[in-house]
Design an enzyme around this catalytic site. Structure first.
Site, PDB file in Angstrom:
ATOM      1  N   ASP A 295       0.850  -1.192   0.000  1.00 27.25           N
ATOM      2  CA  ASP A 295       0.000   0.000   0.000  1.00 27.25           C
ATOM      3  C   ASP A 295       0.884   1.239   0.000  1.00 27.25           C
ATOM      4  O   ASP A 295       0.960   1.981   0.967  1.00 27.25           O
ATOM      5  CB  ASP A 295      -0.889  -0.037   1.256  1.00 27.25           C
ATOM      6  CG  ASP A 295      -1.767   1.192   1.362  1.00 27.25           C
ATOM      7  OD1 ASP A 295      -2.283   1.632   0.329  1.00 27.25           O
ATOM      8  OD2 ASP A 295      -1.926   1.715   2.479  1.00 27.25           O
ATOM      9  N   ASP A 327      -6.233   9.268  -2.831  1.00 24.36           N
ATOM     10  CA  ASP A 327      -5.429   9.008  -1.644  1.00 24.36           C
ATOM     11  C   ASP A 327      -4.057   8.489  -2.065  1.00 24.36           C
ATOM     12  O   ASP A 327      -3.840   7.292  -2.170  1.00 24.36           O
ATOM     13  CB  ASP A 327      -6.132   7.997  -0.735  1.00 24.36           C
ATOM     14  CG  ASP A 327      -5.402   7.825   0.595  1.00 24.36           C
ATOM     15  OD1 ASP A 327      -4.494   8.639   0.881  1.00 24.36           O
ATOM     16  OD2 ASP A 327      -5.732   6.890   1.349  1.00 24.36           O
TER      17      ASP A 327
HETATM   18  C1  RNT Z   1      -4.341   4.603   5.104  1.00 29.10           C
HETATM   19  C2  RNT Z   1      -5.642   4.951   4.474  1.00 29.10           C
HETATM   20  C3  RNT Z   1      -6.148   6.341   4.775  1.00 29.10           C
HETATM   21  C4  RNT Z   1      -5.047   7.381   4.757  1.00 29.10           C
HETATM   22  C5  RNT Z   1      -5.543   8.792   4.869  1.00 29.10           C
HETATM   23  C6  RNT Z   1      -4.446   9.753   5.135  1.00 29.10           C
HETATM   24  O1  RNT Z   1      -3.852   3.408   4.649  1.00 29.10           O
HETATM   25  O2  RNT Z   1      -5.574   4.765   3.116  1.00 29.10           O
HETATM   26  O3  RNT Z   1      -7.173   6.659   3.922  1.00 29.10           O
HETATM   27  O4  RNT Z   1      -4.273   7.272   3.615  1.00 29.10           O
HETATM   28  O5  RNT Z   1      -6.553   8.852   5.779  1.00 29.10           O
HETATM   29 ZN    ZN Z   2      -7.236   5.491   1.929  1.00 30.56          ZN
END
Ligand code: RNT
Ligand code: ZN
Length: 419
Positions: A295, A327
Site C-alpha cells: 500500500d 489518496d
Molecule cells: C491509510 C488509508 C487512509 C489514509 C488517509 C491519510 O492506509 O488509506 O485513507 O491514507 O486517511
Molecule cells: Zn485510503
C-alpha cells in the site's frame, strides 16, 4: 477556441458517433462529477499540530522534495495553484490534523467546525464541497498503534469522541456549504506479528463503532464511510479493520464503505467489488490510489486497474452512489505535480469509462455474442479519446496535456523554497 481545435474535436465527435457514443453527453456528465482532492498530498500527511511526520502510522510518504507546505496559507496557496490545472469540479478532502482556527487550544476529541473556519471560507469562496476524516494516528494516544480497538477504555473513549466530533464537524460543514460531507473513518490498529487473540480487538472496534454511530448526526449533511485495509507497514500480520469486518459492519448498520485501491491483495480487482457491494450499502467512497507491491500510495497513473475502476463508476446505475476521493502521497517528486498527475489521470479514467460503448457492449453480451463484446471493448481503445479530453480541458479553461507542468515550475520559483 481556435477553428483548428474546433475542427479536430468535431472529427473526434463524429468518429465516436459512428461507434454509437455521444461525446457531448460524456463531457456533460464528466463536468458534473467532483473529485475530492486530498489536502494531505501537499505536506506528506504532516498536518498543522506540529507533531512532524505521520510515519509509523501506516501512512508513509517517502522522499524529501523541498518546499512542503507548513501552514494554512502555504497549503491553500498550493491547492489553488494546482486546482487551476485540474479540469472539472473539485472538493477538498480534509483530515482533522489540518485544523486551522484556535485548534491548538483543544485536543482532537474536542474539535468543532469552528476550528476549520478558514478552510470552510476558503472552500465556500471557490464553491467547493468538503470531505472530512478523523485523524486516528500521529498522536500521543496512538503511539502503540491502537486507537478504536485499544484495550485501555480511556484511550478508546478518546478516539470514539474524536470520531463523533468528526461526524459532527462533517454535518456542520455540510449544512454550511449546502453540500453533504463524506466523513471517512480509517484506523491503523493492528499487529506486526501473529496475534494471540484475533477476536478481542475486533470486539472492541465493533463496540467503538457502535458508540460512534449511535451519536445522532444529520444524515442529510454528513455521509459516513468506513475504510478497510489488508495490512500496513509495521502491521503485516493482522489488521483489526479488515475488509470482511467493515463490509459486514457497513451492511448491518447501513453506513457507507470506502474502498481504497491500495488496500487489497495486489491481484484483487477493486473494480469488481463496486457492483458487488453497492446493492447492500447506502454509499461508496473510492480512495483512488496506486499500490506498488504494497500500500505504497503511489501517484495514480492511467493504468488498467484505475481505468477499470472508474469505468464501473461511470455506469449510470452506480454513479449517484459513489464519491471519488484520491489518496496518494509522494514526497519524492514535486508535490503539486503529483496532485495534478494523479487527479488528471483519475478524471481521464472516468472520461474513458463514460466513452465506453456501453450500450453496444451490453447488447452483445445479452445476445451471447462474446466475440463482438471483446472486439468492441478492444476497438474502443483506439477511439480518439484524447481529443475529447483536450476538449474537456479547453472548456474548463485548463491547460492541455504537455502544457501544465511549466506553470508548476513557475509557481515553485515564485513561492521560494520555504526554508
Ligand atoms: C491509510 C488509508 C487512509 C489514509 C488517509 C491519510 O492506509 O488509506 O485513507 O491514507 O486517511
Ligand atoms: Zn485510503
Amino acid at each position: 477556441m481556435t477553428p483548428l481545435s474546433q475542427n479536430i474535436y468535431a472529427l473526434a465527435r463524429e468518429r465516436y458517433a459512428s461507434a454509437g457514443i455521444d461525446t457531448e453527453a460524456a463531457l456533460e456528465t464528466l463536468a458534473r462529477v467532483p473529485l475530492s482532492l486530498h489536502c494531505w498530498q501537499g505536506d506528506d500527511v504532516t498536518g498543522f499540530e506540529g507533531a512532524g511526520s505521520s510515519a509509523g502510522s501506516g501512512c508513509l510518504a517517502t522522499g524529501n522534495y523541498p518546499g512542503k507546505a507548513r501552514n494554512f496559507d502555504e497549503l491553500s496557496a498550493d491547492l489553488d495553484a494546482v486546482a487551476r490545472l485540474i479540469p472539472g469540479p473539485l472538493r477538498l478532502n480534509l483530515h482533522a490534523i489540518y485544523a486551522t482556527d484556535n485548534a491548538a487550544k483543544v485536543d482532537r476529541d474536542a474539535l468543532t467546525a469552528e476550528h476549520f473556519s478558514s478552510w470552510i471560507d476558503w472552500a465556500s469562496e471557490r464553491k467547493w464541497g468538503i470531505d472530512f476524516n478523523p485523524t486516528c494516528f500521529a498522536h500521543r494516544l496512538a503511539t502503540d498503534g491502537f486507537t478504536l480497538a485499544h484495550r485501555d477504555p480511556a484511550v478508546r473513549r478518546f478516539w470514539v469522541d474524536h470520531c463523533i466530533a468528526s461526524r459532527r464537524i462533517g454535518a456542520e460543514i455540510g449544512a454550511k456549504l449546502g453540500d453533504a460531507v463524506v466523513t471517512n473513518i480509517w484506523i491503523p490498529d493492528g499487529f506486526k506479528d501473529t496475534p494471540a487473540d484475533r477476536a478481542g480487538p475486533r470486539r472492541r472496534l465493533l463496540q467503538s463503532l457502535e458508540e460512534i454511530f449511535a451519536a445522532h448526526v444529520s444524515k442529510k449533511w454528513n455521509i459516513d464511510t468506513v475504510e478497510s485495509k489488508l495490512f500496513g507497514i509495521g502491521v503485516e500480520s493482522y489488521t483489526v479493520g479488515s475488509h470482511e469486518f467493515y463490509l459486514a459492519f457497513a451492511v448491518k448498520n447501513q453506513v457507507g464503505l470506502c474502498l481504497d485501491a491500495g488496500h487489497f491483495h495486489p491481484t484483487e480487482s477493486v473494480a469488481d467489488k463496486i457492483s458487488a457491494v453497492l446493492p447492500f450499502i447506502p454509499h461508496l467512497l473510492l480512495h483512488v490510489s496506486r499500490g506498488v507491491r504494497w500500500d505504497s500510495d503511489h501517484v495514480v497513473t492511467l493504468d488498467d486497474p484505475t481505468r477499470d475502476m472508474l469505468a464501473e463508476v461511470a455506469n449510470p446505475a452506480h454513479l449517484p452512489h459513489v464519491s471519488i476521493g484520491m489518496d496518494f502521497f509522494d514526497a519524492s517528486i514535486n508535490r503539486l505535480a503529483a496532485w495534478a498527475i494523479g487527479a488528471r489521470n483519475t478524471r481521464k479514467a472516468l472520461l474513458l469509462g463514460l466513452l465506453r460503448p456501453r450500450a453496444a457492449l451490453c447488447e452483445a453480451e445479452e445476445r451471447g455474442d462474446h466475440t463482438a463484446r471483446l472486439a468492441l471493448l478492444e476497438d474502443a481503445r483506439t477511439l480518439p479519446w484524447n481529443l475529447v479530453w483536450d476538449e474537456f480541458c479547453r472548456r474548463a479553461d485548463t491547460p492541455l496535456d504537455g502544457a501544465w507542468l511549466s506553470s508548476i515550475r513557475d509557481y515553485e520559483k515564485s513561492r521560494g523554497n520555504r526554508e
